[in-house]
Design a protein around this motif. Structure first.
Motif, mmCIF file in Angstrom:
data_model
loop_
_atom_site.group_PDB
_atom_site.id
_atom_site.type_symbol
_atom_site.label_atom_id
_atom_site.label_comp_id
_atom_site.label_asym_id
_atom_site.label_seq_id
_atom_site.Cartn_x
_atom_site.Cartn_y
_atom_site.Cartn_z
ATOM 1 N N VAL A 1 0.788 -1.328 -0.005
ATOM 2 C CA VAL A 1 0.085 0.236 0.115
ATOM 3 C C VAL A 1 0.880 1.198 0.077
ATOM 4 O O VAL A 1 1.435 1.799 0.913
ATOM 5 C CB VAL A 1 -1.199 0.018 1.273
ATOM 6 C CG1 VAL A 1 -1.793 1.124 1.208
ATOM 7 C CG2 VAL A 1 -1.817 -1.123 1.241
ATOM 8 N N ARG A 2 1.189 1.542 -1.052
ATOM 9 C CA ARG A 2 2.038 2.730 -1.588
ATOM 10 C C ARG A 2 1.492 4.153 -1.519
ATOM 11 O O ARG A 2 0.499 4.158 -1.740
ATOM 12 C CB ARG A 2 2.945 2.445 -2.787
ATOM 13 C CG ARG A 2 3.701 1.086 -2.679
ATOM 14 C CD ARG A 2 5.007 1.236 -1.868
ATOM 15 N NE ARG A 2 5.736 -0.021 -1.665
ATOM 16 C CZ ARG A 2 7.031 -0.097 -1.821
ATOM 17 N NH1 ARG A 2 7.708 0.872 -1.379
ATOM 18 N NH2 ARG A 2 7.673 -1.217 -1.592
ATOM 19 N N ASN A 3 2.413 5.044 -1.863
ATOM 20 C CA ASN A 3 1.942 6.588 -2.008
ATOM 21 C C ASN A 3 1.180 7.045 -1.165
ATOM 22 O O ASN A 3 0.183 7.821 -1.433
ATOM 23 C CB ASN A 3 1.506 6.594 -3.689
ATOM 24 C CG ASN A 3 1.478 7.820 -4.050
ATOM 25 O OD1 ASN A 3 2.030 8.783 -3.720
ATOM 26 N ND2 ASN A 3 0.810 8.241 -5.057
ATOM 27 N N GLY A 4 1.225 6.896 0.414
ATOM 28 C CA GLY A 4 0.451 7.008 1.326
ATOM 29 C C GLY A 4 0.763 8.122 2.157
ATOM 30 O O GLY A 4 1.920 8.307 2.544
ATOM 31 N N ARG A 5 -0.007 8.963 2.350
ATOM 32 C CA ARG A 5 0.183 10.131 3.288
ATOM 33 C C ARG A 5 -1.130 10.769 3.557
ATOM 34 O O ARG A 5 -2.115 10.698 3.379
ATOM 35 C CB ARG A 5 1.078 11.151 2.564
ATOM 36 C CG ARG A 5 0.399 11.576 1.134
ATOM 37 C CD ARG A 5 1.317 12.448 0.269
ATOM 38 N NE ARG A 5 1.050 12.843 -1.098
ATOM 39 C CZ ARG A 5 1.017 12.235 -2.021
ATOM 40 N NH1 ARG A 5 1.580 10.943 -2.055
ATOM 41 N NH2 ARG A 5 0.579 12.443 -3.175
ATOM 42 N N ASP A 6 -0.997 11.434 4.741
ATOM 43 C CA ASP A 6 -1.901 12.126 5.523
ATOM 44 C C ASP A 6 -2.169 13.830 5.044
ATOM 45 O O ASP A 6 -1.005 14.314 4.472
ATOM 46 C CB ASP A 6 -1.594 12.316 7.137
ATOM 47 C CG ASP A 6 -2.722 12.680 7.911
ATOM 48 O OD1 ASP A 6 -3.507 13.566 7.752
ATOM 49 O OD2 ASP A 6 -2.389 12.433 9.188
ATOM 50 N N LEU A 7 -3.164 14.300 4.880
ATOM 51 C CA LEU A 7 -3.371 15.515 4.356
ATOM 52 C C LEU A 7 -3.173 16.595 5.521
ATOM 53 O O LEU A 7 -3.225 17.768 5.273
ATOM 54 C CB LEU A 7 -4.767 15.489 3.663
ATOM 55 C CG LEU A 7 -4.965 15.542 2.303
ATOM 56 C CD1 LEU A 7 -4.453 14.217 2.055
ATOM 57 C CD2 LEU A 7 -6.576 15.773 1.924
ATOM 58 N N GLY A 8 -3.008 15.985 6.527
ATOM 59 C CA GLY A 8 -2.961 17.175 7.707
ATOM 60 C C GLY A 8 -1.489 17.544 7.801
ATOM 61 O O GLY A 8 -0.450 17.309 6.912
ATOM 62 N N GLY A 9 -1.368 18.663 8.544
ATOM 63 C CA GLY A 9 -0.122 19.614 8.577
ATOM 64 C C GLY A 9 0.097 20.784 7.652
ATOM 65 O O GLY A 9 0.821 21.787 8.239
ATOM 66 N N TYR A 10 -0.864 21.019 6.809
ATOM 67 C CA TYR A 10 -0.514 22.060 5.813
ATOM 68 C C TYR A 10 -1.356 23.281 6.706
ATOM 69 O O TYR A 10 -2.308 23.099 7.297
ATOM 70 C CB TYR A 10 -1.314 21.811 4.587
ATOM 71 C CG TYR A 10 -0.426 20.832 3.783
ATOM 72 C CD1 TYR A 10 0.584 21.210 3.098
ATOM 73 C CD2 TYR A 10 -1.071 19.549 3.726
ATOM 74 C CE1 TYR A 10 1.337 20.171 2.437
ATOM 75 C CE2 TYR A 10 -0.274 18.610 2.797
ATOM 76 C CZ TYR A 10 0.818 18.944 2.272
ATOM 77 O OH TYR A 10 1.359 18.137 1.447
#
Length: 455
Positions: free
Chosen positions: A236-245
């Motif tokens: 399960v690749r290319n994963g990230r959280d939309l948080g932090g911006y």
């Protein structure tokens, strides 16, 4: 809730007798932990002799005050604290973000891959309100960074932190917590370390090892970085959280609510990978692939809400040709967030259809145009099948690969061009909101998204 003040005792109970924290004698007693009440207690010869609060339990109480937005906390009384102000410092550390200058400072652990972190730190694209997209999107900086693709460096896999302790002789339980998130590991006797990954940057993690109800060891560590990367075995690749911006009004998009990435079907994920996704807190899945490819329910199990709108491709196929599906998908995501269910949305590689939904969500939250572009370009750091597009000859044979998922390509610019064509005035973010309202997304959905996701 905003009128409630929590009272925190600086004393324990020995039957009917109150014992101040600074008068508690620990020698000759065994310290245990009640994981329901979240407090320690002392026993002798198997009998409970004293219940009380320590630094960890008052920290948990203070965190509850923050999580529930209570008015605050008070304690009785400060004279009962010990000479090191153990309890007072613990509460201040949570409620006031106070750090003890006399305490030894361990360097914060970088939770973001160093190549990705460097890209996030150094790149800042122009954000102008000019419909001439070619002028504004004439270059990309991401290709200059070491990344995924043919190099297969696993750059998009987050770093791992190792917790170590002196092992107990019996079965052990490691509890790791951060804010209202926690996870427990059951470990065999003699084990004295555990790897932790998928870490949120810029927070403090606390950990505690117990065995037979007794506390073996506890500690904490801090993290740093600019991206919450996630990876779930085996692929399960290319994963990230939309948080932090940063979003509207200078508020920050919160972590652990919205995740994007590649598909989780079939061999992409194992039982261990699914366990990791559930431990991360994911409780809703949006599968953006074409209808013929999607299952009838989430491979994560019946406890995970599932939605599959059926998009054949991304970008203009979504925002221009299928506005009703876009509307329904956006509203479904917000509905799950209202229920307190973090959402993982994906297509096959997590780069086209996934990126389109991410742009709309980020735009509604007021994330800058530069950060939207950078979030899109992070796909570059993934291996070939996720981060690159194939080049085929006239017979359809794959003869090579190229990076198409950068801000200069037709793909990313096409969404912006369509949004500008369908709206009259405003910044890109304002135009995204106008577009969402035009296709029928209720204003309440946009307001609730912001209320939940911006702090």
């Amino acid at each position: 809730y905003d009128k409630i003040v929590m009272g925190i005792p600086f004393f324990g109970h020995n039957g009917d007798k109150e014992v101040d924290f600074n008068e508690i004698v620990f020698d000759g007693y065994e310290k245990k932990w009640d994981d329901v009440a979240k407090v320690p207690y002392l026993t002798k010869n198997g009998q409970m002799v004293l219940t009380y609060d320590d630094a960890l339990s008052v920290e948990l109480k203070a965190q509850y005050v923050k999580d529930k937005d209570l008015r605050g906390a008070m304690y009785w009384n400060i004279e009962a604290d010990d000479a090191n102000w153990t309890l007072s410092k613990a509460i201040a550390g949570v409620l006031l973000d106070w750090k003890d200058p006399s305490a030894p400072q361990e360097e914060a652990f970088l939770a973001t891959n160093s190549y990705v972190q460097k890209y996030m730190e150094e790149v800042n694209y122009p954000c102008t309100n000019n419909p001439d997209t070619d002028k504004e999107y004439s270059y990309s900086s991401v290709i200059g960074y070491p990344g995924g693709g043919p190099s297969e460096n696993d750059v998009e896999i987050p770093p791992t932190y190792t917790i170590t302790w002196t092992p107990a002789s019996g079965s052990q339980t490691l509890r790791v917590s951060e804010g209202d998130w926690s996870r427990e590991y059951t470990l065999s006797a003699g084990v004295g370390k555990q790897d932790i990954t998928n870490l949120v940057p810029g927070v403090t993690y606390k950990w505690q090892v117990t065995a037979g109800g007794s506390i073996v060891e506890s500690g904490q560590f801090e993290t740093r970085g600019l991206l919450h990367q996630v990876y779930f075995a085996p692929n399960v690749r290319n994963g990230r959280d939309l948080g932090g911006y940063k979003g509207l009004g200078g508020k920050t998009v919160v972590y652990r609510k919205l995740y994007r990435g590649g598909a989780i079907h079939g061999s992409r994920t194992s039982s261990a990978g699914k366990k990791e996704m559930l431990a991360e807190g994911i409780r809703a899945e949006v599968d953006l692939r074409e209808a013929s490819d999607v299952p009838s329910s989430s491979p994560l199990g019946s406890s995970v809400a599932f939605y599959a709108p059926g998009f054949d491709s991304g970008y203009n196929h979504m925002v221009r040709d299928n506005p009703d599906k876009v509307r329904d998908t956006f509203s479904w995501v917000v509905a799950r967030l209202r229920e307190g269910k973090p959402v993982y949305f994906h297509c096959a590689a997590g780069r086209d259809r996934t990126a389109t939904l991410a742009i709309l969500l980020e735009g509604a939250l007021g994330v800058s145009e530069s950060d939207m572009a950078k979030d899109y370009e992070l796909t570059y750091f993934s291996p070939t099948d996720w981060g690159m597009s194939s080049i085929k000859d006239d017979n359809g044979k794959v003869i090579g690969y190229e990076y198409k998922h950068v801000r200069t390509t037709y793909s990313f610019k096409s969404v912006r061009k369509t949004i500008f064509e369908k709206t009259d005035t405003g910044t890109y973010q304002e135009r995204i909101v106008k577009y969402l309202l035009q296709i029928g997304v209720p204003q309440k959905d946009i307001d609730d998204l912001r209320s939940i996701m911006l702090k």
